[in-house]
Design a protein around this motif. Structure first.
Motif, PDB file in Angstrom:
ATOM      1  N   PHE A  35       0.840  -1.196   0.000  1.00  0.00           N
ATOM      2  CA  PHE A  35       0.000   0.000   0.000  1.00  0.00           C
ATOM      3  C   PHE A  35       0.880   1.253   0.000  1.00  0.00           C
ATOM      4  O   PHE A  35       1.894   1.306   0.693  1.00  0.00           O
ATOM      5  N   SER A  36       0.460   2.254  -0.782  1.00  0.00           N
ATOM      6  CA  SER A  36       1.182   3.526  -0.844  1.00  0.00           C
ATOM      7  C   SER A  36       0.199   4.669  -0.600  1.00  0.00           C
ATOM      8  O   SER A  36      -0.982   4.572  -0.939  1.00  0.00           O
ATOM      9  N   HIS A  37       0.712   5.768  -0.023  1.00  0.00           N
ATOM     10  CA  HIS A  37      -0.123   6.925   0.300  1.00  0.00           C
ATOM     11  C   HIS A  37       0.103   8.105  -0.644  1.00  0.00           C
ATOM     12  O   HIS A  37      -0.751   8.991  -0.726  1.00  0.00           O
ATOM     13  N   TYR A  38       1.229   8.132  -1.311  1.00  0.00           N
ATOM     14  CA  TYR A  38       1.541   9.231  -2.217  1.00  0.00           C
ATOM     15  C   TYR A  38       1.445   8.781  -3.674  1.00  0.00           C
ATOM     16  O   TYR A  38       0.980   9.514  -4.536  1.00  0.00           O
ATOM     17  N   LEU A  39       1.880   7.582  -3.920  1.00  0.00           N
ATOM     18  CA  LEU A  39       1.849   7.012  -5.272  1.00  0.00           C
ATOM     19  C   LEU A  39       0.528   6.263  -5.471  1.00  0.00           C
ATOM     20  O   LEU A  39       0.116   5.514  -4.577  1.00  0.00           O
ATOM     21  N   PRO A  40      -0.144   6.453  -6.602  1.00  0.00           N
ATOM     22  CA  PRO A  40      -1.400   5.723  -6.829  1.00  0.00           C
ATOM     23  C   PRO A  40      -1.199   4.211  -6.734  1.00  0.00           C
ATOM     24  O   PRO A  40      -0.253   3.663  -7.306  1.00  0.00           O
TER      25      PRO A  40
ATOM     26  N   ARG B 286       1.999  12.755  10.795  1.00  0.00           N
ATOM     27  CA  ARG B 286       1.245  14.014  10.642  1.00  0.00           C
ATOM     28  C   ARG B 286       1.492  14.609   9.261  1.00  0.00           C
ATOM     29  O   ARG B 286       1.791  15.791   9.104  1.00  0.00           O
ATOM     30  N   ASP B 287       1.407  13.748   8.256  1.00  0.00           N
ATOM     31  CA  ASP B 287       1.549  14.120   6.832  1.00  0.00           C
ATOM     32  C   ASP B 287       2.967  14.535   6.451  1.00  0.00           C
ATOM     33  O   ASP B 287       3.168  15.112   5.385  1.00  0.00           O
ATOM     34  N   VAL B 288       3.943  14.248   7.311  1.00  0.00           N
ATOM     35  CA  VAL B 288       5.352  14.468   6.970  1.00  0.00           C
ATOM     36  C   VAL B 288       5.974  13.112   6.645  1.00  0.00           C
ATOM     37  O   VAL B 288       6.104  12.262   7.532  1.00  0.00           O
ATOM     38  N   PRO B 289       6.366  12.863   5.372  1.00  0.00           N
ATOM     39  CA  PRO B 289       6.930  11.554   5.020  1.00  0.00           C
ATOM     40  C   PRO B 289       8.364  11.408   5.528  1.00  0.00           C
ATOM     41  O   PRO B 289       9.177  12.340   5.414  1.00  0.00           O
ATOM     42  N   VAL B 290       8.663  10.244   6.106  1.00  0.00           N
ATOM     43  CA  VAL B 290      10.015   9.959   6.594  1.00  0.00           C
ATOM     44  C   VAL B 290      10.366   8.522   6.232  1.00  0.00           C
ATOM     45  O   VAL B 290       9.481   7.672   6.042  1.00  0.00           O
ATOM     46  N   ILE B 291      11.652   8.258   6.140  1.00  0.00           N
ATOM     47  CA  ILE B 291      12.130   6.900   5.927  1.00  0.00           C
ATOM     48  C   ILE B 291      13.041   6.538   7.095  1.00  0.00           C
ATOM     49  O   ILE B 291      13.843   7.362   7.551  1.00  0.00           O
ATOM     50  N   PHE B 292      12.884   5.337   7.628  1.00  0.00           N
ATOM     51  CA  PHE B 292      13.625   4.898   8.809  1.00  0.00           C
ATOM     52  C   PHE B 292      14.477   3.697   8.471  1.00  0.00           C
ATOM     53  O   PHE B 292      14.000   2.721   7.879  1.00  0.00           O
ATOM     54  N   HIS B 293      15.773   3.771   8.879  1.00  0.00           N
ATOM     55  CA  HIS B 293      16.715   2.683   8.658  1.00  0.00           C
ATOM     56  C   HIS B 293      17.140   2.134  10.020  1.00  0.00           C
ATOM     57  O   HIS B 293      17.981   2.733  10.706  1.00  0.00           O
ATOM     58  N   PRO B 294      16.564   1.006  10.481  1.00  0.00           N
ATOM     59  CA  PRO B 294      16.852   0.498  11.827  1.00  0.00           C
ATOM     60  C   PRO B 294      18.326   0.226  12.098  1.00  0.00           C
ATOM     61  O   PRO B 294      18.800   0.429  13.212  1.00  0.00           O
ATOM     62  N   ALA B 295      19.056  -0.240  11.085  1.00  0.00           N
ATOM     63  CA  ALA B 295      20.464  -0.594  11.310  1.00  0.00           C
ATOM     64  C   ALA B 295      21.287   0.603  11.753  1.00  0.00           C
ATOM     65  O   ALA B 295      22.196   0.480  12.579  1.00  0.00           O
ATOM     66  N   SER B 296      20.985   1.776  11.203  1.00  0.00           N
ATOM     67  CA  SER B 296      21.742   2.984  11.561  1.00  0.00           C
ATOM     68  C   SER B 296      20.990   3.871  12.536  1.00  0.00           C
ATOM     69  O   SER B 296      21.571   4.776  13.141  1.00  0.00           O
ATOM     70  N   GLY B 297      19.679   3.627  12.665  1.00  0.00           N
ATOM     71  CA  GLY B 297      18.867   4.475  13.528  1.00  0.00           C
ATOM     72  C   GLY B 297      18.496   5.803  12.892  1.00  0.00           C
ATOM     73  O   GLY B 297      17.944   6.679  13.554  1.00  0.00           O
ATOM     74  N   LYS B 298      18.789   5.971  11.616  1.00  0.00           N
ATOM     75  CA  LYS B 298      18.536   7.248  10.936  1.00  0.00           C
ATOM     76  C   LYS B 298      17.063   7.378  10.548  1.00  0.00           C
ATOM     77  O   LYS B 298      16.436   6.428  10.078  1.00  0.00           O
ATOM     78  N   ILE B 299      16.537   8.598  10.733  1.00  0.00           N
ATOM     79  CA  ILE B 299      15.207   8.955  10.255  1.00  0.00           C
ATOM     80  C   ILE B 299      15.377  10.138   9.307  1.00  0.00           C
ATOM     81  O   ILE B 299      15.834  11.205   9.718  1.00  0.00           O
TER      82      ILE B 299
ATOM     83  N   SER C 168      10.450  15.261   0.982  1.00  0.00           N
ATOM     84  CA  SER C 168       9.390  16.040   0.348  1.00  0.00           C
ATOM     85  C   SER C 168       8.342  15.076  -0.200  1.00  0.00           C
ATOM     86  O   SER C 168       8.587  13.870  -0.327  1.00  0.00           O
ATOM     87  N   ALA C 169       7.172  15.598  -0.533  1.00  0.00           N
ATOM     88  CA  ALA C 169       6.118  14.758  -1.097  1.00  0.00           C
ATOM     89  C   ALA C 169       6.546  14.166  -2.433  1.00  0.00           C
ATOM     90  O   ALA C 169       6.208  13.022  -2.759  1.00  0.00           O
ATOM     91  N   HIS C 170       7.316  14.941  -3.205  1.00  0.00           N
ATOM     92  CA  HIS C 170       7.801  14.459  -4.501  1.00  0.00           C
ATOM     93  C   HIS C 170       8.740  13.261  -4.315  1.00  0.00           C
ATOM     94  O   HIS C 170       8.607  12.227  -4.985  1.00  0.00           O
ATOM     95  N   LEU C 171       9.682  13.391  -3.373  1.00  0.00           N
ATOM     96  CA  LEU C 171      10.613  12.297  -3.097  1.00  0.00           C
ATOM     97  C   LEU C 171       9.872  11.103  -2.491  1.00  0.00           C
ATOM     98  O   LEU C 171      10.243   9.949  -2.713  1.00  0.00           O
ATOM     99  N   ALA C 172       8.807  11.379  -1.720  1.00  0.00           N
ATOM    100  CA  ALA C 172       8.025  10.299  -1.121  1.00  0.00           C
ATOM    101  C   ALA C 172       7.408   9.408  -2.192  1.00  0.00           C
ATOM    102  O   ALA C 172       7.346   8.178  -2.030  1.00  0.00           O
ATOM    103  N   GLU C 173       6.949   9.999  -3.289  1.00  0.00           N
ATOM    104  CA  GLU C 173       6.376   9.195  -4.375  1.00  0.00           C
ATOM    105  C   GLU C 173       7.425   8.290  -4.997  1.00  0.00           C
ATOM    106  O   GLU C 173       7.171   7.113  -5.268  1.00  0.00           O
ATOM    107  N   ILE C 174       8.609   8.843  -5.224  1.00  0.00           N
ATOM    108  CA  ILE C 174       9.690   8.038  -5.805  1.00  0.00           C
ATOM    109  C   ILE C 174      10.084   6.926  -4.833  1.00  0.00           C
ATOM    110  O   ILE C 174      10.326   5.779  -5.236  1.00  0.00           O
ATOM    111  N   THR C 175      10.109   7.244  -3.536  1.00  0.00           N
ATOM    112  CA  THR C 175      10.471   6.251  -2.522  1.00  0.00           C
ATOM    113  C   THR C 175       9.455   5.112  -2.497  1.00  0.00           C
ATOM    114  O   THR C 175       9.819   3.928  -2.444  1.00  0.00           O
TER     115      THR C 175
ATOM    116  N   GLU D 145      17.192   9.578 -10.682  1.00  0.00           N
ATOM    117  CA  GLU D 145      18.630   9.373 -10.461  1.00  0.00           C
ATOM    118  C   GLU D 145      19.088  10.039  -9.166  1.00  0.00           C
ATOM    119  O   GLU D 145      19.881   9.476  -8.406  1.00  0.00           O
ATOM    120  N   GLN D 146      18.588  11.263  -8.905  1.00  0.00           N
ATOM    121  CA  GLN D 146      18.980  11.982  -7.686  1.00  0.00           C
ATOM    122  C   GLN D 146      18.491  11.237  -6.442  1.00  0.00           C
ATOM    123  O   GLN D 146      19.217  11.138  -5.443  1.00  0.00           O
TER     124      GLN D 146
END
Length: 786
Positions: free
Chosen positions: A687-692, A713-726, A730-737, A769-770
């Motif tokens: 399931f995706s929230h930004y991409l159809p 709260r409508d802010v897209p984030v990506i979480f990597h458990p191995a590094s602990g990074k959050i 942007s909404a545009h990058l969220a669709e690509i993700t 690519e970016q």
């Protein structure tokens, strides 16, 4: 394990870590002793092991070092385990000489020969006394000062008659310079300036030039710059050569910060300034009795001014044994807190008399003072012990769920449930063959928790007689009237038991704010309710109910992915009233009984798993990578039903992993902590929230399976458990993700971006690519995108 074939003597230090689990580790005093012996052409060896097995395996490994002379360093925290191991060594090898040194050895020297099998106690001048004993084949054990042997009947008087003295021993060779202890361990162990011996009545000090030589070597041969290095002394301000040492340190200006422990009553403004100039960036200040509040506030203001010029890390320790009046302690704590001085952690309350490892009778602090400190600091107070309560609770939840943060490579059980009020000596002895030294025993009973509970004392007493070391003991009492579990942790962590709500999945209706809940899937109706929540998650990218994320499902491992079932490694088991060993809570299948060999239990578990996997033909199943292949099913569930559910819903493991990850994030991340589950959306390959969702996905995600994408709260984030990074997006990058998570082809993604954002061909490709470059640099992608 470290070995040296030319060694004449072996050393052992059982380090009880902050979590009360054990490892055989380096110890500072032993390092200096071994360096001194090496300088005198005597080889030694130390037992080093971070992954300890069962008690008897540890004993066998110590004996296999091949040294008949074994020295244990014993303090209050490791007294009990040192006693058990020492006695087991003597039982197996009567010709071995077992020697004790250290603060607890001196403190209890007058009773050790009556209550243990050890041969010799050395209370002072460790290095030279050990050297003389070795040179004379222990013939001098009855005549050396500070050395007491088994047949010596005057030990009590000798220890009691000591008067405090400070002696110089400045020529002790460094364990770091002589490569006895790895130099990087200096930032864990420190170097000693003053060493207490003979129960604090004899203090051995080193000379400043010896200390500086050691610091110079560490500075040149280590990479650490931000880690602190502790100058070990109970109170550095009592060091007779302090002026000279501070002058030398000020001239050197080492690149790593120094730390020290000082007593408040010795502090002056001049001393504080000199300590800071000498590089003391970490100060542990001990208050061991009533203090003048005006003077305390003055010293705190000085520290704040010094910290403004050069950041300092200050911590306070209050020795509660020095206070009889609750109001006095309360005023001191309030003065510290009201000053707003930046503290390195919470205020720590020292109460050595409550250490359950000591041989003396437990003397808890007064109820009034305990209530004040718990009320002031809540559940984070260090009064309970060095380990946070949450980690203790996590162990209980691992026992409930079958999900572990760390694998069990050796097959010795770490989480043991007991369906009896207590165990006798023979049962304890048989259990010691099956369990890890680092264990947690959970006694499960029905009834009412009592404030004064003798269960813990009875269990510890029986375990000691049976040679079984217990790291943690929990008392879990099921309250059927209130549908909850009252959990007591180690008999010292809380003044009241922790209440954990418990219920069947179908009836669950918990308050979202309740922190700990256990859900039981015990019948078809429970299973249907669980599967409905899973389907809701997959179809909406959200959780059906807010309380689910904070809830734990019994035997969750049944619904996890491949290799998540650890049954064959016997990480946990439950011993029922008939002494049968049952690996899983919601299944009554036994694999053996108390008294069976550990190897036989492991072999039976492995055979059971392999046979079941072969009978089900799991190897050729299309969801094999998504299924934990549970072989311990509850009575109401057939194998065919379980397999059908896993095939029809390959996403169950995704649901479970996401729920477990989000639970951790809500505990540790500020972004998630105060956010309602209803305000969190989850993106995954289903399931995706930004991409159809109409865009077809690929067979495999571009990301590693452990990557999670949320919208908070409508802010897209990506979480990597191995590094602990959050990483926020942007909404545009969220669709690509989301497209990468779903494994959507570059061509389909490009077409979508061109249509939605009006991009040209080159611009759409460049944005992909970016994004790919960004995630590649972060180490998140497992396959090339373009």
């Amino acid at each position: 394990m470290q070995k040296w074939v030319k060694s004449q003597i072996a050393f052992v230090y059982m380090n009880v870590k902050a979590n009360r689990f054990l490892e055989a580790d380096y110890q500072l005093d032993l390092g200096y002793i071994r360096a001194f012996l090496r300088k005198n052409d005597i080889g030694s060896v130390q037992y080093i092991q971070d992954e300890l097995l069962s008690l008897m395996e540890v004993v066998d490994e110590i004996i296999s070092l091949g040294n008949e002379n074994i020295v244990f360093y014993v303090d209050d925290r490791n007294f009990r385990i040192s006693r058990i191991i020492s006695d087991e060594v003597k039982k197996m090898e009567k010709s071995f000489r077992v020697v004790w040194i250290g603060p607890a050895a001196a403190k209890h020297a007058n009773i050790l020969f009556e209550e243990t099998l050890i041969d010799i106690v050395i209370t002072e001048n460790y290095e030279r006394n050990i050297l003389k004993l070795l040179e004379e084949n222990f013939e001098l054990r009855y005549s050396l000062p500070g050395v007491y042997a088994r047949s010596d009947q005057s030990i009590g008087a000798k220890v009691a008659d000591r008067k405090e003295e400070i002696s110089e021993n400045g020529n002790l060779p460094s364990p770091y310079i002589h490569r006895i202890i790895p130099v990087e361990k200096a930032f864990d162990l420190g170097i000693f300036v003053i060493r207490d011996e003979a129960e604090g009545t004899r203090k051995v000090m080193r000379m400043p030039d010896s200390i500086m030589e050691e610091l110079d070597f560490i500075s040149v041969n280590s990479d650490a710059q931000d880690r602190r290095l502790m100058l070990r002394a109970e109170n550095l301000l009592c060091y007779p050569c302090l002026d000279e040492l501070l002058s030398l340190l000020t001239k050197r200006a080492y690149r790593f910060p120094l730390a020290c422990r000082i007593a408040f009553f010795n502090l002056t403004e001049d001393i504080l300034n000199r300590l800071v100039c000498a590089g003391m960036k970490h100060m542990e200040i001990t208050i061991n009795g009533p203090a003048n509040l005006e003077r305390l506030n003055n010293r705190i203001q000085i520290l704040k001014e010094l910290s403004a010029e050069s950041p300092l890390k200050i911590s306070f320790q209050i020795d509660v044994n020095g206070f009889k009046d609750k109001k006095v302690a309360e005023d001191i704590v309030k003065t510290i807190l009201d000053s707003n001085i930046p503290l390195a952690g919470s205020i720590r309350f020292l109460n050595r008399s409550i250490e359950e490892n000591a041989v003396t009778e437990k003397k808890p602090i007064s109820g009034a003072l305990e209530s004040f400190m718990v009320g002031l600091h809540g559940n984070d107070s260090d009064l309970r012990g060095p380990e946070s309560e949450q980690l203790l609770i996590d162990r209980y939840m691992s026992y409930i769920t079958g999900i572990y943060r760390k694998e069990n490579p050796n097959g010795y059980a770490k989480l043991i449930g007991i369906a009896k009020p207590c165990l006798n000596k023979d049962e304890m002895s048989e259990l010691s063959e099956l369990v890890s030294v680092n264990n947690t025993f959970i006694f499960e009973n029905d009834g009412v928790v009592k404030r004064e509970n003798g269960t813990f004392d009875r269990i510890i007493d029986q375990a000691g007689k049976a040679g079984l070391y217990l790291s943690h003991i929990y008392n879990a009492v099921h309250d059927g009237k209130r549908n909850c579990i009252h959990l007591q942790l180690d008999d010292y962590c809380r003044s009241e038991p922790l209440t954990i709500k418990q219920g069947f999945y179908r009836d669950a209706d918990f308050d979202d704010a309740e922190e700990f809940r256990v859900l039981e899937i015990g019948c078809e109706e429970d299973l249907e309710a669980f599967l409905a929540d899973v389907d809701y998650f997959i179809n909406t990218g959200t959780f059906a109910k807010g309380y689910l994320v904070q809830s734990y499902i019994t035997d969750s491992c049944r619904w996890m992915g491949a290799f998540q079932c650890q049954m064959h490694k016997l990480q946990r088991f439950r011993l029922n009233r008939e002494n049968e060993i049952i690996p899983c809570r919601s299944c009554k299948t036994k694999i053996g009984s108390l008294g069976d060999m550990q190897f036989d239990l492991l072999q039976k578990s492995c055979v059971l798993v392999e046979q079941e996997i072969r009978n089900r033909n799991c190897a050729s199943c299309e969801v094999s990578d998504e299924c934990s292949k549970c072989v311990m099913l509850p009575e109401f569930m057939s194998v065919d039903q379980y397999c059908r559910i896993r095939r029809e819903r390959p996403y169950i493991s995704c649901y479970m992993n996401t729920m477990n990850t989000l639970r951790d994030l809500k505990r540790h991340s500020q972004l998630f902590k105060n956010t309602s589950v209803k305000d969190i959306k989850i993106s995954n390959k289903y399931f995706s929230h930004y991409l159809p969702n109409s865009i077809p996905g690929g067979e495999r995600s571009c990301f590693d399976d452990s990557i999670y994408m949320f919208s908070v709260r409508d802010v897209p984030v990506i979480f990597h458990p191995a590094s602990g990074k959050i990483l926020k997006m942007s909404a545009h990058l969220a669709e690509i993700t989301e497209a990468m998570i779903k494994g959507i082809t570059v061509e389909n993604l490009k077409i979508h971006l061109m249509k939605k954002f009006g991009l040209g061909h080159e611009a759409a490709v460049k944005s992909i690519e970016q994004a790919a470059e960004l995630f590649t640099q972060a180490g998140l992608l497992r396959k090339a995108v373009i």
